[in-house]
Design a protein around this motif. Structure first.
Motif, short mmCIF file in Angstrom:
data_model
loop_
_atom_site.label_atom_id
_atom_site.label_comp_id
_atom_site.label_asym_id
_atom_site.label_seq_id
_atom_site.Cartn_x
_atom_site.Cartn_y
_atom_site.Cartn_z
N ALA A 8 0.83 -1.21 0.00
CA ALA A 8 0.00 0.00 0.00
C ALA A 8 0.85 1.25 0.00
CB ALA A 8 -0.92 0.00 1.22
N ALA A 436 -4.15 1.31 5.33
CA ALA A 436 -4.05 0.31 4.28
C ALA A 436 -5.40 -0.36 4.01
CB ALA A 436 -3.01 -0.74 4.67
N ASP A 437 -6.13 -0.67 5.07
CA ASP A 437 -7.41 -1.36 4.90
C ASP A 437 -8.50 -0.45 4.35
OD1 ASP A 437 -6.52 -3.84 5.71
OD2 ASP A 437 -6.97 -3.48 7.81
N ASP A 439 -7.76 2.19 2.36
CA ASP A 439 -7.21 2.75 1.12
C ASP A 439 -7.21 4.28 1.12
OD1 ASP A 439 -6.63 0.31 -0.14
OD2 ASP A 439 -8.69 0.10 -0.85
N GLY A 446 -1.42 9.71 0.53
CA GLY A 446 -2.75 9.45 -0.01
C GLY A 446 -3.24 10.51 -0.97
N LYS A 449 -7.08 10.09 -3.11
CA LYS A 449 -8.37 10.49 -2.54
C LYS A 449 -8.56 12.00 -2.64
CE LYS A 449 -7.00 11.14 2.31
NZ LYS A 449 -5.56 11.09 2.05
N LYS A 474 -15.49 3.84 4.86
CA LYS A 474 -14.25 3.08 4.68
C LYS A 474 -13.44 3.03 5.97
CE LYS A 474 -13.80 4.03 -0.28
NZ LYS A 474 -13.03 4.74 -1.33
#
Length: 488
Positions: A8, A436-437, A439, A446, A449, A474
């Motif tokens: 990730a 990571a989980d 995203d 990041g 996004k 999320k």
């Protein structure tokens, strides 16, 4: 290192902070990293620290500590060559306007003539450094990439315990685990906005905005009264988008525990707080600016290198970037005096804050020879305390008692600089796992996004509240996957 997190983070274009930029071939570049092809020096000039078959047990090497080194006196008998792997390719360029790596090494050699320092600067550092760690080919000193805190001792030598190092350097807890410090920042930065003072003045903005509403009003005034682009997003560069994450903690909350302790346990952290603070307020500034036509005409065609000259000559009003960007904009043309730096427009209970944190932290290879480890720690201490590097690069000095701040930080008079406190013991890697989980990769490169905020705002196919609701869902799912207690 957990495979999921490695993938990730490794696929992110850059790290956040923090504190990165792109190198330029232009005359007055002062950049921090590039997105070109990786250097091949590492395999050609591998130092002693690159051979993991020569592992050194440093657990008994009690004399090796940052605190005990007296520059000019300690380890003067060592004769060796060390390699410093880093992202500052610009400091190797002939047209670089500031001090180059060769200048720093020459000054270091005046004090330590028998310690040779080879500079290995990489144009794709954020990605390549992670791969180097896995291969063992990472020199004697390197800028620590995004690794699990639990893995720090696998790769790096301890500089000393946290209590000791807190008295030696700023940001000591940033790369610490189990009471030991494994990274020393080479400089610190503050999070704010670089802007053109002449453009703001021409627009009639005489008082710097302190709230999101005031900032959007200032951008509108620039659009109405000048020919400048009010806010330049730098969407196309990608990595520049992750800068927005740097404002959601201390800057937007005034809370030093928010990022590493509270965010992971927060229920719907991206929800509207109703008072123009918190993550919601930060990201909404970007959405509203794009939706209101207060950014460039076509976000897909932004030009990172070109924007430096554009803001210098008054074609851009402002850009949301860390303080590392300020000198680049100053040196990009003939109107450096027009460049200013201001805090991000959020006010918490009547007071403004600005997040401050380390740029890359320097680690020392655990597998280097004992002499190379000693020489490396000497060079790190010299670079952070004697070289003037942080001041020269308009960074916050690293020495715990060094208050010689560059001129640009006068813009933060009356604004409290806040640094993130470390995670609670046992939760050092929990933020990485949730990132990571989910995203979302908050403060971990990041950029995707944040780019999506611009896309939805421009296309008008998703409201800002819908975006934040998606992020909250999320985040909640990632919390559940990691059995995180959520504070209601």
């Amino acid at each position: 290192m957990r495979l999921k997190k490695f993938v990730a983070i490794g696929t992110a274009v850059v790290l956040s902070l923090s504190c990165v930029a792109c190198s330029s071939n232009s005359k007055k570049s002062n950049d921090k990293t590039t997105n070109n092809q990786p250097s091949t020096e590492a395999t050609d000039n591998a130092s002693k620290g690159d051979d993991t078959s020569n592992d050194v047990d440093t657990s008994s090497n009690e004399a090796l500590s940052y605190e005990n080194i007296v520059l000019g006196e300690s380890y003067t008998d060592i004769s060796t060559t060390i390699k410093f792997y880093n992202n500052r390719t610009d400091l190797n360029q002939e047209d670089y306007s500031g001090k180059k790596w060769s200048d720093y090494v020459a000054e270091f050699n005046q004090m330590y003539p028998n310690i040779k320092v080879e500079i290995d600067a990489d144009t794709t550092y954020a990605e390549s450094a992670l791969l180097r760690l896995q291969s063992g080919n990472y020199g004697d000193i390197l800028m620590i990439p995004e690794v699990d805190k639990t893995d720090l001792s696998k790769y790096f030598v301890s500089y000393g315990d946290i209590d000791t190092m807190n008295n030696q350097v700023r940001y000591a807890t940033d790369m610490a685990y189990d009471g030991q410090v494994y990274g020393v920042a080479y400089m610190g930065t503050a999070r704010g906005i670089v802007y053109n003072k002449a453009v703001f003045e021409k627009a009639g903005v005489t008082t710097l905005p302190t709230t999101p509403d005031e900032f959007i009003a200032a951008l509108q005034a620039i659009k109405d009264n000048t020919d400048a682009t009010p806010l330049y997003t730098n969407y196309a560069a990608g990595w520049t988008m992750s800068a927005w994450d740097d404002y959601i903690s201390g800057t937007a909350t005034g809370d030093t525990t928010y990022k590493n302790q509270k965010l992971i346990h927060a229920k719907d952290p991206f929800a509207d707080q109703g008072n123009q603070t918190g993550p919601y307020a930060v990201y909404k500034v970007l959405y509203d600016a794009v939706a209101g036509g207060l950014t460039e005409d076509d976000f897909t065609t932004t030009d990172w290198e070109g924007c430096k000259g554009m803001i210098n000559n008054g074609q851009i009003g402002c850009m949301v970037l860390g303080s590392w960007a300020y000198p680049q904009m100053v040196s990009a043309g003939d109107h450096g005096d027009d460049i200013g730096y201001m805090s991000f427009p959020v006010t918490v209970d009547g007071k403004q804050y600005a997040s401050s944190g380390p740029d890359y932290r320097l680690g020392i290879n655990k597998n280097s020879s004992e002499d190379n480890q000693k020489a490396a720690m000497v060079f790190v201490k010299w670079l952070t305390e004697k070289s003037g590097f942080a001041y020269n690069e308009n960074g916050i000095p690293v020495g715990a008692n060094d208050d010689n701040f560059p001129e640009l930080y006068k813009a933060f008079d009356g604004i409290e600089l806040v640094s993130d406190d470390p995670a609670i013991t046992g939760e050092e890697d929990l933020l990485n796992l949730i990132n990571a989980d989910s995203d979302l990769m908050v403060s971990a490169g990041g950029n995707t996004k944040v780019q999506q905020i611009i896309e939805h705002a421009a296309n008008k196919d998703m409201t800002f509240d819908e975006i934040m609701a998606d992020w909250n869902a999320k985040w909640t799912s990632a919390q559940e996957a990691n059995s995180v207690t959520v504070n209601q």
